[in-house]
Design an enzyme around this catalytic site. Structure first.
Site, short mmCIF file in Angstrom:
data_model
loop_
_atom_site.label_atom_id
_atom_site.label_comp_id
_atom_site.label_asym_id
_atom_site.label_seq_id
_atom_site.Cartn_x
_atom_site.Cartn_y
_atom_site.Cartn_z
N SER A 210 6.30 7.22 43.61
CA SER A 210 5.08 7.07 44.38
C SER A 210 3.95 7.73 43.62
O SER A 210 4.17 8.53 42.70
CB SER A 210 5.19 7.72 45.77
OG SER A 210 6.22 7.13 46.54
N ASN A 211 2.72 7.41 44.01
CA ASN A 211 1.53 8.12 43.55
C ASN A 211 0.83 8.68 44.78
O ASN A 211 0.84 8.06 45.85
CB ASN A 211 0.54 7.17 42.86
CG ASN A 211 1.16 6.38 41.72
OD1 ASN A 211 1.78 6.94 40.83
ND2 ASN A 211 0.97 5.07 41.75
#
Length: 742
Positions: A210-211
């Protein structure tokens, strides 16, 4: 009866729920989850407790057996009983809403095809579903991979199985620009583990990411923080997250919910605080090699101790029942056994008692990031780097995890269980976990980059995915002085790949004789390294890199690790070529040919170019990379359960826009941003969001795939929050009568 509960739905079918009290609201939470995603909730419940084969047949037996061996159902029942009174009431109200929807609404088509009916929901099922959604994510796969590789090609391979990080690693906390080298175990340190592994041979002699980021008000046009990001997961149908808005007298909250679980565990904003998570890759799983005697006892440093044992039966749709032996040692459940040797799992996800769901309501009631971080204290079911922001202007990152204190060697391989030298010594105190509030530069970025160890030398993580995404996001954020929502959306769609440019620079310099291979080189020579959907060069690059990885697996002999016991211990198993995908860039960067069987990287690259040229007709990346979605029961009922539509996409696993593909799956994207969001603390109505297919879970429903065209183009839809904005966006209204809740 109460008629005060109202559900408004916008053009995307997203429910906005209004109630007076908390009890009514969580009842409605359960109701609308079951209304939109009942089959998905039921499937997650069955996967959690090891009963999915009753629906999916033989293909689900292995995963069901693992769930039975791990005792997920018993752990979830235990955890429910230890939750606070207010949390149990929340789950009880949610459960009543789920069961009311089951009784009142038509069942999804999956039940009609299966000729089944859903069993009543029970409150502890919410605990089981939350556990299932992150079960065995993270460090266990690194350890299984190293073990399988070591037993396939020998101990010398261990030091070459490091994932690429571009040389050094950015730390989650502190967010200073300083980097530090990763600790790597020496072969001498690992000798006891290696001996134990090599002695454990079968009789016939394995995604996430994820970011997220926060930008302080000193860098935004509004003067208040922005929060943005995207969870990366496999493109499962229906999607893990459902958009939801819950409003009552106690709180007002909008975010991505998990069907089967009340509230917002991962991504949300209230009227005061916004939060989001990435997987922290903290080391929360250990594997112990156990020795058993003929009486079933397991060896310890103090002699032989009894093990518990029972047999469970799995019902299999269209097949015979399967019996599963469930054995537990002092370390935990035995997930595999060969003769008098076995492998036991000790995981924070199973031991100790988990109180993660006790965080859910306090998170909603927190008024600032300090209170929010405190509310996360009991969380342990899966490890997160949580970024938050509040309307007072504060931003924060907090590693939300319960991490054991033990020997660093535990982080590299399964360890001997009989020596007493690798036992847990308690847990790293919450106060010593990485945490930061209001950094000087006004930026916080996490993208599965490594957690920092604190001054006590605590060992927090075993490995992690590459941090190139974190670097790219930081590069994009650094020059911004008056950032707005559109700047955040632009970064979410970033398709620049520094890793692609690095690998292509080597590929175009290789001498090749084949004319078609030289044509591919020329295509790559003119490319700027951006994974745009209309270009053919990204298609060439990805195909050649995948071929290089397959050749690396074959030349090293590590392709044989696919059948090793450690590669197949836990479903879905470890695919060596996918693990080597992340290792290849670092080996190439160092020109390290140690795993190439006497060959060179120039030979590998030339061969990969020639092989790719012989079979590939390069087309636009967006078409070649377009995801292929599939319903989990699609093979059982061909044509009856269509998957959502899929549109061309950009990016790859190394980009911020991380639509990724592995060599085992070819060019189509198999994982990526299953949702995107931008939360604006200065005006919540300016916030934006999107999911990759739609809000509905039933095939053919009006909102099953209507968000995909926007998502594929990295466009986000408005996320109305204020009463006026929701009223303006509403296209339907429903009143729910809530029975009196004891």
């Amino acid at each position: 009866m109460s008629a005060s509960l109202e559900v408004l739905r916008d053009r995307w079918g997203i429910p906005h729920v209004r109630a007076r009290g908390v009890d009514e609201l969580f009842y409605a939470n359960g109701y609308v989850h079951a209304q939109d995603r009942l089959w998905q909730m039921d499937a997650a419940r069955r996967r959690a407790v090891g009963r999915y084969a009753e629906w999916a047949g033989a293909e689900a037996v292995e995963a069901d057996a693992l769930a039975r061996r791990m005792g997920v159902a018993a752990a979830s029942r235990r955890d429910y009983e230890h939750l606070s009174g207010q949390t149990r009431r929340m789950l009880d109200c949610y459960t009543q809403g789920v069961n009311a929807a089951m009784a009142q609404l038509p069942l999804p088509r999956e039940y009609r095809l299966l000729e089944e009916r859903p069993e009543p929901w029970e409150p502890w099922h919410c605990v089981a579903v939350m556990r299932q959604r992150g079960l065995l994510m993270g460090s266990i796969w690194f350890k299984l991979w190293r073990a399988a590789a070591l037993r396939t090609v020998g101990p010398q391979a261990v030091r070459w199985l490091r994932y690429d990080d571009g040389g050094q690693e950015r730390l989650v906390a502190s967010q200073a620009l300083a980097d530090e080298p990763r600790w790597i175990a020496s072969l001498q340190d690992l000798e006891p583990c290696i001996e134990a592994l090599l002695a454990l041979a079968p009789p016939d002699a394995t995604i996430a990411g994820s970011n997220n980021w926060a930008v302080a008000g000193s860098r935004t046009a509004s003067g208040l923080p922005l929060l943005a990001g995207d969870p990366h997961r496999i493109f499962e149908i229906p999607a893990m997250y459902a958009q939801l808005h819950l409003s009552c007298d106690a709180f007002d909250a909008l975010g991505f919910s998990v069907p089967g679980v009340p509230a917002f565990p991962h991504f949300c904003h209230t009227d005061s605080v916004a939060w989001c998570v990435t997987h922290a890759f903290a080391d929360i799983h250990d594997l112990y090699i156990e020795r058993f005697d003929d009486a079933g006892r397991h060896e310890t440093e103090q002699g032989w101790q009894p093990s518990s044992r029972r047999v469970e039966r799995i019902r299999v749709r269209g097949g015979s029942d399967v019996e599963v032996e469930v054995t537990t040692t002092r370390h935990g459940p035995v997930i595999a056994r060969h003769g008098n040797t076995g492998v036991a799992l000790r995981s924070v996800q199973l031991d100790p008692i988990d109180r993660s769901l006790d965080c859910l309501l306090p998170m909603l009631l927190a008024r600032d990031v300090h209170a929010f971080n405190e509310a996360c204290r009991p969380w342990g079911v899966i490890d997160h780097s949580v970024v938050s922001a509040d309307t007072a202007g504060h931003i924060s990152v907090n590693v939300r995890a319960i991490v054991p204190e033990r020997d660093r060697l535990n982080g590299w391989l399964p360890v001997p269980g009989w020596t007493g030298r690798h036992e847990w010594r308690g847990f790293i105190p919450w106060e010593r976990m990485p945490r930061q509030v209001d950094p000087e530069d006004g930026l916080l970025v996490t993208a599965n980059n490594r957690i920092a160890a604190d001054g006590h030398g605590d060992y927090l993580c075993t490995d992690c995915h590459p941090s190139t995404r974190a670097r790219r996001i930081a590069e994009r954020l650094a020059p911004l002085a008056r950032a707005g929502v559109e700047d955040m959306v632009s970064i979410l769609g970033d398709v620049d790949s520094a890793r692609a440019r690095e690998i292509v620079a080597r590929l175009i310099a290789v001498r090749v004789e084949d004319e078609a291979a030289r044509a591919l080189q020329e295509t790559l020579r003119q490319w700027d390294g951006r994974m745009t959907p209309d270009a053919a060069a990204p298609t060439v690059y990805m195909a050649v890199r995948q071929e290089m990885t397959r050749l690396l697996a074959a030349r090293s002999g590590l392709d044989g690790a696919a059948t090793d016991m450690f590669a197949t211990l836990a479903a879905p198993g470890v695919a060596p070529v996918n693990q080597l995908w992340w290792t290849l860039p670092e080996l190439l960067r160092r020109d390290d040919a140690s795993l190439l069987g006497g060959g060179s990287w120039d030979e590998i690259m030339a061969q990969a170019l020639a092989c790719t040229a012989a079979r590939l007709r390069p087309g636009p990346w967006g078409e070649a990379h377009k995801p292929v979605y599939a319903h989990p029961l699609g093979r059982q009922f061909p044509g009856a359960l269509p998957a959502p539509a899929s549109h061309p996409v950009a990016g790859d696993g190394d980009c911020v826009n991380a639509n990724g593909a592995y060599p085992t799956s070819g060019l189509p994207a198999t994982y990526g941003p299953v949702a995107r969001y931008v939360f604006d603390t200065s005006d919540w109505d300016r916030s934006r969001w999107i999911v990759f297919h739609g809000s509905a879970g039933e095939p053919g429903a009006p909102h099953y795939s209507d968000q995909n065209p926007l998502w594929a183009r990295c466009e986000l839809a408005p996320a109305p929050f204020s009463r006026a904005a929701v009223d303006a966006a509403a296209v339907s209204r429903q009143t729910l009568d809530v029975p009196e809740i004891p």
